[in-house]
Design a protein around this motif. Sequence first.
Motif, PDB file in Angstrom:
ATOM      1  N   LEU A 356      15.742  19.624 -23.201  1.00  0.00           N
ATOM      2  CA  LEU A 356      15.456  20.619 -24.515  1.00  0.00           C
ATOM      3  C   LEU A 356      14.108  19.747 -24.772  1.00  0.00           C
ATOM      4  O   LEU A 356      13.016  20.811 -24.969  1.00  0.00           O
ATOM      5  CB  LEU A 356      16.284  20.155 -25.651  1.00  0.00           C
ATOM      6  N   LEU A 357      13.598  19.100 -24.819  1.00  0.00           N
ATOM      7  CA  LEU A 357      11.573  18.478 -25.365  1.00  0.00           C
ATOM      8  C   LEU A 357      11.055  19.095 -24.101  1.00  0.00           C
ATOM      9  O   LEU A 357      10.198  19.500 -24.578  1.00  0.00           O
ATOM     10  CB  LEU A 357      11.929  17.143 -25.491  1.00  0.00           C
ATOM     11  N   ARG A 358      11.672  19.091 -22.687  1.00  0.00           N
ATOM     12  CA  ARG A 358      10.056  19.957 -22.050  1.00  0.00           C
ATOM     13  C   ARG A 358      10.369  20.607 -21.858  1.00  0.00           C
ATOM     14  O   ARG A 358       9.281  21.857 -21.647  1.00  0.00           O
ATOM     15  CB  ARG A 358      11.006  19.082 -20.859  1.00  0.00           C
ATOM     16  N   GLY A 359      11.611  21.355 -22.838  1.00  0.00           N
ATOM     17  CA  GLY A 359      11.649  23.178 -22.408  1.00  0.00           C
ATOM     18  C   GLY A 359      10.610  23.326 -23.710  1.00  0.00           C
ATOM     19  O   GLY A 359      10.303  24.707 -23.039  1.00  0.00           O
ATOM     20  N   LEU A 360      10.837  22.951 -24.271  1.00  0.00           N
ATOM     21  CA  LEU A 360       9.480  22.649 -26.015  1.00  0.00           C
ATOM     22  C   LEU A 360       9.073  22.683 -25.669  1.00  0.00           C
ATOM     23  O   LEU A 360       7.053  23.642 -25.739  1.00  0.00           O
ATOM     24  CB  LEU A 360       9.931  21.838 -27.367  1.00  0.00           C
ATOM     25  N   ALA A 457       8.585  12.893 -28.651  1.00  0.00           N
ATOM     26  CA  ALA A 457       8.804  11.764 -27.854  1.00  0.00           C
ATOM     27  C   ALA A 457      10.314  11.834 -27.193  1.00  0.00           C
ATOM     28  O   ALA A 457      10.924  11.199 -28.267  1.00  0.00           O
ATOM     29  CB  ALA A 457       8.173  10.759 -28.854  1.00  0.00           C
ATOM     30  N   ASP A 458      10.112  11.262 -26.235  1.00  0.00           N
ATOM     31  CA  ASP A 458      11.681  11.061 -25.229  1.00  0.00           C
ATOM     32  C   ASP A 458      12.096   9.954 -25.679  1.00  0.00           C
ATOM     33  O   ASP A 458      11.264   8.859 -24.498  1.00  0.00           O
ATOM     34  CB  ASP A 458      11.258  11.497 -24.215  1.00  0.00           C
TER      35      ASP A 458
ATOM     36  N   GLN B 162       3.453  14.436 -16.470  1.00  0.00           N
ATOM     37  CA  GLN B 162       1.717  14.319 -15.759  1.00  0.00           C
ATOM     38  C   GLN B 162       1.402  15.609 -15.663  1.00  0.00           C
ATOM     39  O   GLN B 162       0.060  16.016 -16.482  1.00  0.00           O
ATOM     40  CB  GLN B 162       1.733  13.978 -14.095  1.00  0.00           C
ATOM     41  N   ALA B 163       2.096  16.441 -15.957  1.00  0.00           N
ATOM     42  CA  ALA B 163       1.470  18.107 -16.294  1.00  0.00           C
ATOM     43  C   ALA B 163       1.220  18.268 -17.404  1.00  0.00           C
ATOM     44  O   ALA B 163       0.384  18.964 -18.116  1.00  0.00           O
ATOM     45  CB  ALA B 163       2.480  19.083 -15.803  1.00  0.00           C
ATOM     46  N   VAL B 164       2.717  17.714 -18.645  1.00  0.00           N
ATOM     47  CA  VAL B 164       1.989  18.023 -19.383  1.00  0.00           C
ATOM     48  C   VAL B 164       0.980  17.027 -21.041  1.00  0.00           C
ATOM     49  O   VAL B 164       0.457  17.108 -21.357  1.00  0.00           O
ATOM     50  CB  VAL B 164       3.182  17.044 -20.452  1.00  0.00           C
TER      51      VAL B 164
END
Lengths: 588, 257
Positions: A356-360, A457-458, B162-164
Amino acid sequence: MADAVRARGLTVDVGHDRTAVLDDVGFVVPAGSSLLVVGPSGCGKSTLLRVLVGVVPQTLPGVVAGEVSVVGQDPREVPVPRLAASVGLVQQSPGDQLCLGVVEDELRFALENRGADVAGMDERADRALRAVGATHLADRATHELSGGEAQRVALAAALVTDPDLLVLDEPTSLLDPAGAREVGGLVTTLVGPVPGPAPGEVAARSVVVVEHRLDELGRLPDATLVLDHAGRVLAHGPTAAVLRAHCDALLDLGCRLPLDVHLEAAGAPGPLEDPRTDDWLVARAAGRPGAPHSPVRVPCTGPAGTPTTPSATALTARGLTVHRRGEAVVHDVDLDLEPGVLVAVVGPNGGGKSTLLRGLAGLERTTGSVTTRTDVPVTMVFQNPEHQLLARTVRDEVAWSVRLAGLDAPAERVERTLAELGLTAHADASPYRLSGGQQRRLSLATATVLDPGVLLADEPTFGLDGAQTRATAAVLRGLADVGTAVGLVTHDLMLVAQVADRVAVVVGGRVVAEGEVAQVLSDDGLCARARLARPPLLDWWVRTGRARGVGVRALGTVLDRELDGTGARGPTGGPGRARAHADASGTS
Amino acid sequence: MTPLERWNPTVKLAVVLVLSTAALLVTDPVTPALCYVLTLGALLVLGRVPVRTAALAHVPFLVFGTSLLVVNVVTRPGGEQVPLGPFTVGADGLALGLCLALRTLFVGMLSVTLVLTTEPVRLMTSLHQHARLPASWTFAVLAAHRLLTELPEVWHTVRCAQAVRDPRRRRGHLPRSPRALATAAFALLVGAIRRAERIAVALESRGLGSGPRTTARPVPLARGDVVAAVVVLALAGAVVVAGAYGGWLTGIGRLTA
């Protein structure tokens, strides 16, 4: 019978550059007893265990001086695989200690290596699985196990050969709350009689365990060894006595205390169930930050102090579905992240929180909409800080995104951020050389240097000790307080209580609940469904404290000593405690 | 278990190695084509591998084989001129290109057969039992295999992580520049080394290498396993003999002719 461990004048250097880790350590673990080893991160606890199993100096470089004997053998001389016949090891990371594809194979593997009789093997494997309550996992693939399950299998694989000594290196540190309770509760049940080498003979198994999360251990080990920052023995003796006598020193070292000891150290009149303790906690919580509880919205200022309207959300997700490998992992999420508000995302392992966080953050393939205020970048810190490293020095690492973003006065900004996160002294070091806590601060620095509108933050407190967790919590709360919208994935419910404004519960890839911290954490049905095992103090708050007006955020600091000057002290602290507090105020 | 799964893994591996090596000596297109058809048949019938799986497994070999064909057609203009759509190409290049492409498919299907019908633990146990490989070696390979199965997920996480860091990134796109991939590969390597160290400790602490070991689930090696190997090799021999009689078989001498 020989003692399980005897060490005297044990001094250990590790690595090719001979870093001094342990200094003149001495202790004895009698056969059939258990020892808890505590100390701050980097004090050499893991190294001590690696010496006991012979891995240092045999497999990993190091110099071990002094006397050490494990089950009557010298772990420097006896080859590790042979020593393993009498010493079982469980390491921290559940994923990295299962070697084979299937659980049963893993258990038989340990027996085969010792040339055990093939006929009794299945039965012994069964018995070991039964001892850790994992018989149902026998034919499962090891890579499909949850952290808690994998750790139980690792315990069984260490137990299966009936070792005289079991060495456990933070067996619960990487598990979700329910998993930690499952595994932690097993630790001291493993001490005791085991079948000896000859039929009918019984040996006594001993346990040496390093652990931060003492509340998760069902019963505490018999004895405790405390190491300080320099790897010297600060205290050693019966657990109850050591923890009580050295509680202040332990807190100063950043160690966590079991709740009953912590209560006593803070001057509570009795254990948690005692009505007088209720009164004492309620009185003490008054005047702490966050009390009386009210769903306060922090006044909003945008990044860099520019005022914004409170209604402008920093990030809005509508009908967000996140795909991984062609499958929807997160379904149909509506979520708002508002400036100045910290939203905690909680739920069981594998529920889709990280996805979800990476989607956001726009890193995965998504459908639905995510809108952000265009002027502010969405930043994210990952569970493993090493995954995010891009540069050769700490300073370059912090400057990286600043340069790409083309911000004004980059050098000033970088130096200020390094100073804020206590990294100035390491600015020229390689990021890979930092300790775990320093790497975490660096990963936070790479985000905060941008004055981000949104920070995700994960599990940023993953694997950190008490002091490092508090430092990380302070950074996250500080960011929210200056107007950043923060999304925090965590398993640590005390952390949630302490820093979050709202909680979103993610189960099976869906947000099943979203609301104020107090409301979500006190919902028993919801907590059970999302495997949110409440720590004892939070449980007290739900049952008693809440009704008496204690704010949930006060829980995080209610036992802290630094705030004792506020006049909220309980009336019944004994003379011994008064002295303890005098000491504490002297050192803090 | 299917017949191919039951087949002793060491014997199966040996047969695959013999056939793959022998295929290098053949330079006509018909022989590898026949062998390829036979292998594919065995994979589908005796290995009971779903057609879809087998089709997907072809993709990398088809790509590589096609490129071999094109390269040979372009670089070997000799021989009779053969019209091919709008182009005219040399028969030498066409024949050799086809041979190499079909050989790629044949060897590819042999490896696919080995991978899809062999359980890793059985293979390693059998190599230890029957090929006398040391246990420390076979189990290190198995542990590495487990590490490998998790690498794609770690790779993705590292690339996201890394992309972020790039504030100008576009939604839903991970950078593919050589530099970005190299940096991600470095982080992946560092992580893999740290994990490998922990796995090495785990293997030793399970007593691997402490002395003579027993095997709880030995892999049987029976007469049938050897008979199967003889049958397969005889079949391959028959294909070669047929080629010699039929006149289409050529050896490596043709490459220098």
